[in-house]
Motif scaffolding. Sequence first.
Motif, PDB file in Angstrom:
ATOM      1  N   SER A  23       0.831  -1.211   0.000  1.00 49.61           N
ATOM      2  CA  SER A  23       0.000   0.000   0.000  1.00 49.61           C
ATOM      3  C   SER A  23       0.862   1.255   0.000  1.00 49.61           C
ATOM      4  N   TRP A  73       1.738   1.812  -3.509  1.00 44.51           N
ATOM      5  CA  TRP A  73       0.553   2.311  -4.205  1.00 44.51           C
ATOM      6  C   TRP A  73       0.301   3.782  -3.903  1.00 44.51           C
ATOM      7  N   TYR A 104      -0.328   6.580  -6.630  1.00 47.43           N
ATOM      8  CA  TYR A 104      -1.625   7.262  -6.651  1.00 47.43           C
ATOM      9  C   TYR A 104      -1.453   8.771  -6.538  1.00 47.43           C
ATOM     10  N   SER A 110      -7.907   6.888  -1.813  1.00 47.66           N
ATOM     11  CA  SER A 110      -6.744   6.052  -2.107  1.00 47.66           C
ATOM     12  C   SER A 110      -6.862   4.680  -1.444  1.00 47.66           C
ATOM     13  N   TYR A 152      -7.156   1.092  -3.507  1.00 50.60           N
ATOM     14  CA  TYR A 152      -6.159   0.042  -3.283  1.00 50.60           C
ATOM     15  C   TYR A 152      -6.819  -1.270  -2.875  1.00 50.60           C
ATOM     16  N   TYR A 196      -6.450  -4.607  -5.064  1.00 56.10           N
ATOM     17  CA  TYR A 196      -5.797  -5.764  -4.434  1.00 56.10           C
ATOM     18  C   TYR A 196      -6.712  -6.979  -4.427  1.00 56.10           C
TER      19      TYR A 196
END
Length: 578
Positions: free
Chosen positions: A156, A159, A163, A207, A211, A215
Amino acid sequence: MIDTDKKGCRELLMQRMILAIVTSITLQLFLICCLVPFTNLSMDYARWLEETWHIITSPRMWAYFIVLAMVTILQGFFCSKRYLHPLPYYKSRFAKLRTTFTFQSLLLRVLYIVIGGILVWLHLSLKRGSYNSSTADYSIEYGSHLVEEHYFLLFSGLWSGLYFFIKTGDSSRKYFQFPIIAQYKFFRIRQRIISMFPTLIISSMWSTLYYMTIYYFIRAYCHEAFLSVVSIHMESNPLNTISRLLNLSLISQLWLHQFIFIFIITNTYILFEIYLTEWTQFKFGLSGAYNVDSSEMTLIDGLSMDKIPIMQHLAYLDLVTLAQKEKMRRGTLFTLSQPGGHPYNWNCVVQKCTNLLNKFSSDLNAISIKSQDKLFCHSASILTTKGPPARQSKYIYHMRKLVPDVIPATTLPMEADTMAPYSGPFIQKYIKQKKEAFIAYLLSKPLINYIFGEQDDNKIRYVLHNGQLMIWATEAISSLTVFSLIEDSYGIVQKDVPTIINALLSVKQALDKLQKSAVLARKMLMDDKLIKEIFTSLRSAIKRSLYRIVTNFEPYINDLSLEPSTIEQLQSFLNYKE
């Protein structure tokens, strides 16, 4: 041409950028020290305080933090590059998309991903619980098992960096926001942090949601790729169901990591803006503005630094400050270089301000004329396709055309008659005409024009990004003109009053034309807050400056050698009807 490597310019910018980076690292350390006791909260207060102190003073934490500080310094380097260089103009959507794949943009994207991963790695390493390790021992028979929650949170962080870059893009290269009222840096930092909290909370929530959704669909492919490299068993309860994925503790930690990353990255840009936009006082040249022997930074040098926009903004901020608040420095500006000499400083200041205003008005006029030409061509094409040919040549927009269309005869120079039909210049001109015609044909297609065509919206936004400079230039030059009635003992300003009035009127007329054009109306309908604020503030500043000059020079308005058309335009200000 004025040298941009003046003494004091680099020192000032480097000092402020280093202070911004040091402050950012200090705030990150403070944030981590506050999160460690919060994430390891326990009811046994004595043990909780002891473990917290042990974690904060441990060499492992400082080793992790040094790595994070080094990455933050690298981010500050890229941030300084973006603030110190002029804002680029993207002519089309393709040009803007092309900058996304440049080396610097890709490197900045990788840097964001690395910062996000390091932040989550640091917080997971300092947190007590089941998620701080990537593996766990369940039994002697099966050995170590993969803790999927740890990698879920670790990925994360990667990510979050991706993002943030996708969402913001190149918006970090933004408009300089100077404070309206001078404040201490601590109060400005506190105010900006408090004001951005709601936006950061919502952004981190989106966000987190994105995610978790991504995922859930790609976790099987990630596990296959990961387990093929590392021979570790999967835990018995993986995150393969929605109920397991919607764990409240896991979601809260995921949101917290997203929020911390966005807060730290945004806070770095805020600190750069606060430190770089702090007011600084420039000096005047002693013997002349363009003295090549002087290597010290002067006010005239700062006004000329269009290649370093932050220095030019600081110079105009200092100019409007001395014009409205500092009588002693105004007296220096109104003095001569030597008895019987020329007012170098005033001549340079009025030249820089009027040139800046005239260039701005010409850019706005070019946008207005271009938008009107596009509207006329579009209407003419509609009439061509729908109207009868006999009436088309006489009537346009239901009005009689009194002047017939006459194609102007092209007169070629005498050398063109003797030019061979297949000579070099003739072939080059022919190829150029065919190339322009082919490009115009391609741009006439809607899809191609949408991608490669020039956007008037971007042109307006690019021109109005210098609106703060125009506001300061108009306020400074009008205030100096008014104060010259009392403080200018040599009468050096009076000769430039008509030039100043004409420059202000040209900007006002350009703004009025732009307001009536369709392209600005489209921007207003798109709820572009930045365009609205700059345009409204600039119009108010122009009117306020003209009122300031006209009100104080009303008894002498006929002695200023103004054109009759200029006096006619000033009548609305004399009658207070604007």
